[in-house]
Design a protein around this motif. Structure first.
Motif, mmCIF file in Angstrom:
data_model
loop_
_atom_site.group_PDB
_atom_site.id
_atom_site.type_symbol
_atom_site.label_atom_id
_atom_site.label_comp_id
_atom_site.label_asym_id
_atom_site.label_seq_id
_atom_site.Cartn_x
_atom_site.Cartn_y
_atom_site.Cartn_z
ATOM 1 N N VAL A 7 0.851 -1.172 0.000
ATOM 2 C CA VAL A 7 0.000 0.000 0.000
ATOM 3 C C VAL A 7 0.887 1.222 0.000
ATOM 4 O O VAL A 7 1.792 1.359 0.826
ATOM 5 N N SER A 8 0.645 2.055 -0.970
ATOM 6 C CA SER A 8 1.466 3.260 -1.040
ATOM 7 C C SER A 8 1.029 4.238 0.026
ATOM 8 O O SER A 8 0.046 4.037 0.725
ATOM 9 N N SER A 9 1.780 5.301 0.119
ATOM 10 C CA SER A 9 1.494 6.268 1.176
ATOM 11 C C SER A 9 0.105 6.869 0.979
ATOM 12 O O SER A 9 -0.609 7.114 1.940
ATOM 13 N N ASP A 10 -0.255 7.112 -0.266
ATOM 14 C CA ASP A 10 -1.630 7.523 -0.504
ATOM 15 C C ASP A 10 -2.467 6.268 -0.596
ATOM 16 O O ASP A 10 -1.948 5.182 -0.760
ATOM 17 N N VAL A 12 -3.786 4.171 -2.429
ATOM 18 C CA VAL A 12 -3.958 3.453 -3.685
ATOM 19 C C VAL A 12 -3.606 2.003 -3.427
ATOM 20 O O VAL A 12 -2.446 1.632 -3.450
ATOM 21 N N GLN B 86 -7.150 2.950 -11.829
ATOM 22 C CA GLN B 86 -6.321 4.084 -11.416
ATOM 23 C C GLN B 86 -5.002 4.153 -12.161
ATOM 24 O O GLN B 86 -4.255 5.095 -11.991
ATOM 25 N N HIS B 258 5.420 8.252 -4.380
ATOM 26 C CA HIS B 258 5.461 6.898 -3.828
ATOM 27 C C HIS B 258 6.829 6.264 -4.059
ATOM 28 O O HIS B 258 7.439 5.689 -3.162
ATOM 29 N N ASP B 261 9.334 7.672 -1.767
ATOM 30 C CA ASP B 261 9.207 7.075 -0.432
ATOM 31 C C ASP B 261 9.890 5.725 -0.371
ATOM 32 O O ASP B 261 10.655 5.429 0.556
#
Lengths: 108, 269
Positions: A7-10, A12, B86, B258, B261
């Motif tokens: 799971v990405s930081s946002d 998604v 997405q 992302h 990160d």
């Protein structure tokens, strides 16, 4: 267990459906196995009444903790929701538990 | 509460144990029989990889009425689009959405008369009906036989005691076949013991027989959408609706962050 996704930081979620199903399946198998073994153990120890059900849910809680440890405490990496670890297969195993709980009680 | 009943150990030896053993063995037997019956009937199914990718094979020899597998694959494609929405830009998504849900010739749009035709074709397809029947037969026949056997040999006495008390409501369920209102409800008649076995052994079967277990077939069928195969019209319509209401949110603009990160996390290690 294979990582079903990260799971990405946002928010998604990137889930791989096949890995997720295989993870859920392995949960289901471990739960079923535990409910049968737990039923036999409860029967041998001679639990009756409410005590047996308490024992069953205790086992299921221990199983949840074990699964949590197995997924290295990052549920989101392996499953899509917490419910998978907490309640998946608990009620399905109850019937097997009852059956295998009453077996040894009658044998003794 | 009635006083404790003492169950004869002969009941245990000659009813409970045989019943359980027979049920387990019948379950195993049914598994292998259904496997045997299925394997020759395995029609040349499309390449599993193709099915998974969801690519439809529109060959020129295809009859005007969509064959059984085509609508299913369209549904799979639409579902893939929905789950991975997405990862494509808004424009691309709009184009695909129009392609699928267009009111005139979208892939998911099924005209009224066509739907009925497809339905009729499905019902008249003898192969499929045969398949279904085989599956059902392998489920129903052993169950009926076992139930008849239990009824014939072991009817009308208390067979076991379950280790927890229950309310009077459960009497009909657990003491099926004996009409005694004074017996405690936790005593189980043999017929009900059969049912308890039927449900309780399902877990055991899935453990000893592996995943593609015959008893799971009913579940699978339900997921596929109804007993008589899969209803193309309905699932197409449902898929169309969910595609129409989906919110598009492109993830790639956020991907850089992302990736940053992730890389930073790697550096820290």
């Amino acid at each position: 267990m294979a990582a079903a996704g990260g799971v990405s930081s946002d928010d998604v979620p990137i889930l791989q459906a096949e890995n997720l199903t295989s993870n859920v399946k392995s949960i289901y198998y471990s739960r079923t196995f535990l409910s049968i073994i737990g039923g036999v153990v409860a029967g041998i120890w001679g639990f009756t009444g409410l005590m047996g059900f308490v024992f069953y849910f205790l086992i299921m809680m221990v199983a949840s903790i074990g699964l949590l440890a197995k997924s290295k405490f990052s549920v989101q990496t392996y499953f899509d929701s917490w419910n998978r670890i907490l309640i998946e297969g608990v009620f399905g195993g109850l019937m097997s538990f009852v059956l295998f709980w009453s077996y040894p009680l009658m044998m003794i | 509460m009635a006083e404790e009943l003492v169950l004869d150990t002969a009941i245990r030896d000659w009813v409970l144990i045989p019943l359980s053993v027979v049920m387990v063995l019948i379950g195993v037997l049914r598994y292998f029989v259904s496997k045997l019956m299925r394997s020759p009937a395995a029609s040349p199914s499309p390449d599993p990889k193709l099915v998974r990718e969801g690519s439809v094979i529109y060959s020129s020899s295809l009859p005007p009425i969509p064959s059984r597998s085509v609508p299913r694959q369209v549904v799979i494609r639409a579902r893939n689009l929905r789950t991975n929405v997405q990862f494509i830009p808004a424009k691309a998504f709009k184009a695909r959405k129009a392609y699928y849900t267009n009111e005139e010739n979208g892939l998911l749009h099924v005209p009224k008369e066509d739907a009925q035709k497809a339905q009729a074709a499905m019902f008249s397809d003898p192969n499929m009906a045969m398949d279904m029947m085989k599956k059902n037969l392998s489920m129903i026949v052993p169950q009926t036989l076992t139930f008849a056997w239990v009824n014939f040999f072991f009817s009308g006495f208390v067979a076991a005691k379950i280790p927890f008390p229950l309310t009077q409501r459960f009497r009909g369920m657990l003491q099926n076949g004996i009409d005694l209102s004074t017996v405690d409800v936790s005593y189980v008649s043999s017929r009900s013991w059969y049912f308890l076995n039927l449900f309780g052994l399902r877990g055991l079967f899935s453990l000893i027989l592996g995943e593609e277990n015959a008893t799971d077939d009913a579940q699978k069928m339900m997921q596929m959408g109804g007993g008589f195969g899969f209803n193309p019209t309905m699932s197409l319509g449902a898929e169309k609706d969910s595609l129409v209401i989906i919110q598009h949110d492109w993830a790639l603009p956020k991907m850089e962050r992302h990736a940053e990160d992730v890389l930073r996390k790697l550096l820290k290690k």
